[in-house]
Design a protein around this motif. Structure first.
Motif, PDB file in Angstrom:
ATOM      1  N   SER A 482      51.044 -25.158  60.445  1.00 45.40           N
ATOM      2  CA  SER A 482      50.162 -25.788  61.952  1.00 45.40           C
ATOM      3  C   SER A 482      49.199 -26.691  60.910  1.00 45.40           C
ATOM      4  N   ILE A 483      48.439 -27.425  62.230  1.00 41.26           N
ATOM      5  CA  ILE A 483      47.283 -28.469  61.389  1.00 41.26           C
ATOM      6  C   ILE A 483      46.737 -29.088  62.565  1.00 41.26           C
ATOM      7  N   GLU A 484      45.797 -29.447  62.079  1.00 38.69           N
ATOM      8  CA  GLU A 484      44.158 -29.348  63.319  1.00 38.69           C
ATOM      9  C   GLU A 484      44.136 -31.123  63.394  1.00 38.69           C
ATOM     10  N   ILE A 485      43.739 -31.795  64.977  1.00 37.97           N
ATOM     11  CA  ILE A 485      44.232 -32.896  65.433  1.00 37.97           C
ATOM     12  C   ILE A 485      43.057 -33.134  65.616  1.00 37.97           C
ATOM     13  N   GLU A 486      42.120 -34.332  65.910  1.00 35.11           N
ATOM     14  CA  GLU A 486      40.657 -34.597  66.161  1.00 35.11           C
ATOM     15  C   GLU A 486      40.837 -35.399  67.707  1.00 35.11           C
ATOM     16  N   ALA A 487      41.787 -34.083  68.518  1.00 31.45           N
ATOM     17  CA  ALA A 487      41.755 -35.032  69.962  1.00 31.45           C
ATOM     18  C   ALA A 487      42.157 -33.845  70.789  1.00 31.45           C
ATOM     19  N   GLY A 488      42.151 -33.611  72.255  1.00 28.32           N
ATOM     20  CA  GLY A 488      42.216 -33.005  73.458  1.00 28.32           C
ATOM     21  C   GLY A 488      43.984 -32.121  73.501  1.00 28.32           C
ATOM     22  N   ILE A 489      43.962 -30.822  73.854  1.00 25.82           N
ATOM     23  CA  ILE A 489      44.851 -30.582  73.723  1.00 25.82           C
ATOM     24  C   ILE A 489      46.367 -31.108  74.744  1.00 25.82           C
ATOM     25  N   GLU A 490      45.529 -31.582  76.068  1.00 26.89           N
ATOM     26  CA  GLU A 490      46.261 -32.247  77.033  1.00 26.89           C
ATOM     27  C   GLU A 490      47.311 -33.602  76.052  1.00 26.89           C
TER      28      GLU A 490
END
Length: 622
Positions: A482-490
């Motif tokens: 997994s990774i976390e991204i600075e953006a919305g899910i869509e």
């Protein structure tokens, strides 16, 4: 002027302080230029030693941290601390030594919270905890001040923690009394759906006595990792789950919130069985065994033989006695009594089954001489009258058995059962008997297969089944990260499913062509050429979309033998998304096992990093 002594030199820790020392030693009036020093108790001691040597008369203010003002007293060498304006639960200056780790638990968010905050039960499951006493409560059942004695860093540590609850999402704590110099931490609870919760534990600790930095970091990591594993194991125990379900938490009752009543007893029992089966299997994962075999018979025939419990003594050598006590439907036993020979003894027990005919059947021991027994059969139609059957089993007989012997015995049970099932199902007499009559549960249900409404819907359902079963069959080689991204899910979903843009940001992708769409902008069949395993691989993937939470795929054509994978997207709030990539790949040519696993890990890790970089760069540009 006499030369200042060199005794305190070891207390001075930087070039700047050496300069201060030299200035004061050779010119006492220079102290005015250094009225404020940035440092600590050590620096204060150094200063006052020099002060005595050069006969300075005015104090120097020592500032130890931006959040705490310290008044240094050179008579008794003690620091008097004033409370900072920041929260007492804020991360301390020792943040470089803090450790954070997450784990996923097969239980609801409230159940996980109740176990983690059931402080007086800690000695039952947390190995290092020797004593707990709740001194004060914030609300009924939610301790505010709790006294502990634990074993850590090779010593017994005694302290009192103060808690702040945000039930059931978070609990934070800090040490307010005791032998530790610093202890702050938190648990975060995140509902993942389907009765699963992600628990994140963050901890910073300074025991107050000398511990080498690497050892302290390693010990903190061990504390965090062990605590999470123990929390998971205890929460997923059937006895824990039953106790949690039997009573509402005191703080919930105090708030006058009532749980919605269970709709039907049968539905509740089945759901409970499903959860307990999964949870117990996970908890016993180190001892579970899974193996598959291919049988020359249809999926329904294999299911009927595997679930024809009272016929087991005819073909399953270790089974000495079977009695169906209760049926879920005609011909589908729900509670079944057994006596078998295993581990050199006769074991007697009752199993409870949950049927998903004809794809799967699961069971667990609910009574008898075994301590733990959970298992499942999965059935996968391979076409041309062939079926793959996968048997998973975890068993603890409840008496001492050496670990290697238990694992070997479980493997033997699984392997023998599959071989016996295959041999009996493929017998001409068995096939004739199965073909001569429909199963009772099929006739009782009088259900007719509904014709497929559209080709696309049929293909999607098939893809979902095949994707899941193939991934499970290839579990030894699958990789998940997994990774976390600075953006919305869509936004994350759109980039991950913008297949024809892959060559712009996915380094290994050489060619992409969308052959067919499921909906505008959502490719269903996509042709690829990529570089992997030192070769050019060409294949076609078929996708199933559950926008914007998930997309799954499998190879349906090309040079790879097997390729199945998925992206999961989880909104974390504040415009952030966690993306989880799962992949299993077999290129179809000889690759050493370790190299294949390492290559798959590299593909997954690289893809996530490239996705993150591209999505966040797109955010900035827009």
């Amino acid at each position: 002027m006499s030369e200042a002594p060199h005794r305190p030199r070891r207390f001075i820790g930087s070039r700047r302080l050496h300069q201060i020392k030299n200035d004061i030693a050779h010119n006492p009036s220079k102290w005015k230029d250094h009225k404020k020093l940035l440092g600590s108790r050590r620096l204060g001691y150094a200063y006052h030693t020099w002060r005595g040597a050069v006969n300075l008369s005015m104090p120097i203010e020592i500032i130890a941290a931006p959040t705490q003002q310290h008044q240094y007293n050179h008579h008794d060498v003690k620091i008097k601390k004033k409370e900072s304006a920041t929260s007492s639960f804020d991360e301390p200056q020792g943040a470089t030594d803090s450790v954070e780790k997450s784990i996923e638990i097969e239980a609801g968010i409230e159940q996980c919270y109740r176990v983690a905050c059931g402080f007086e039960d800690y000695p039952k499951w947390a190995g290092s905890v020797q004593h707990v006493k709740v001194l004060e409560e914030e609300a009924p059942g939610l301790g505010r001040r709790v006294e502990y004695a634990i074993g850590a860093f090779g010593q017994r540590l005694e302290y009192t923690l103060e808690y702040a609850h945000e039930a059931p999402e978070r609990v934070q704590w800090r040490a307010v009394d005791g032998s530790v110099k610093l202890l702050v931490g938190s648990y975060r609870f995140e509902a993942l759906g389907e009765g699963r919760t992600r628990v994140t534990y963050k901890l910073a600790i300074d025991p107050g006595f000398p511990v080498p930095g690497l050892l302290k970091q390693a010990s903190t990591k061990l504390i965090v990792s062990t605590a999470l594993n123990e929390l998971k194991r205890y929460t997923e125990l059937p006895s824990t789950r039953a106790a949690l379900e039997a009573a509402q938490p005191a703080w919930r009752e105090a708030a006058k919130t009532e749980e919605e009543p269970v709709k039907t007893e049968a539905k509740s029992a089945e759901a409970k069985l499903h959860r307990q089966d999964t949870a117990t299997l996970e908890a016993a994962a180190t001892d579970s065994v899974e193996k598959s075999i291919e049988i020359e018979a249809g999926i329904e025939q294999c299911y009927r033989v595997a679930c024809g419990f009272e016929d087991y003594p005819k073909w399953a050598g270790s089974v000495q006695h079977v009695k169906v006590l209760e049926e879920e439907a005609p011909g589908l036993g729900r509670r079944v009594e057994y006596a078998i020979g295993a581990f050199g003894q006769r074991l007697e027990y009752t199993l409870e089954y949950a049927h998903e005919a004809p794809e799967r059947v699961r069971w667990r021991a609910v009574d008898g001489s075994v301590k733990l027994l959970v298992g499942s059969y999965r059935f996968e139609a391979l076409g041309e009258g062939r079926t793959r059957v996968t048997y998973k089993l975890a068993i603890d007989p409840g008496f001492p058995v050496p670990g290697l012997l238990k694992q070997a015995s479980t493997k033997l049970i699984v392997s023998t059962a599959l071989n016996e099932l295959k041999r009996y199902t493929e017998l001409p007499s068995t096939r004739a008997a199965l073909e001569a009559a429909q199963p009772a549960w099929r006739e009782a249900a009088k259900t007719e297969e509904e014709p497929v409404k559209t080709e696309a819907k049929s293909a999607e359902a098939k893809l979902h089944r095949q994707d899941t079963t193939t991934l499970e069959a290839a579990a030894t080689d699958s990789v998940e990260k997994s990774i976390e991204i600075e953006a919305g899910i869509e936004q994350c979903y759109r980039v991950a499913c913008g297949f024809e843009d892959y060559p712009k940001w996915a380094g290994s992708v050489q060619h992409v062509k969308v052959l067919e769409e499921e909906a505008p902008g959502l490719g269903r069949r996509v042709e690829y050429a990529i570089g992997a395993f030192g070769q050019r691989l060409e294949y076609t993937l078929e996708y199933a979309h559950e926008a914007p939470e998930r997309v799954r795929w499998r190879a349906v054509d090309g040079s790879v033998k097997l390729l199945v994978g998925s992206y999961r997207f989880e909104a974390l709030g504040e415009g952030r998304t966690r993306v989880t990539y799962k992949l299993a790949i077999d290129p179809g040519f000889p690759v050493p096992g370790l190299l294949k696993q390492a290559s798959t890990k590299l593909i997954v890790s690289t893809a996530l990093n490239e996705l993150k970089k591209y999505v966040e760069r797109s955010q900035v540009s827009t």
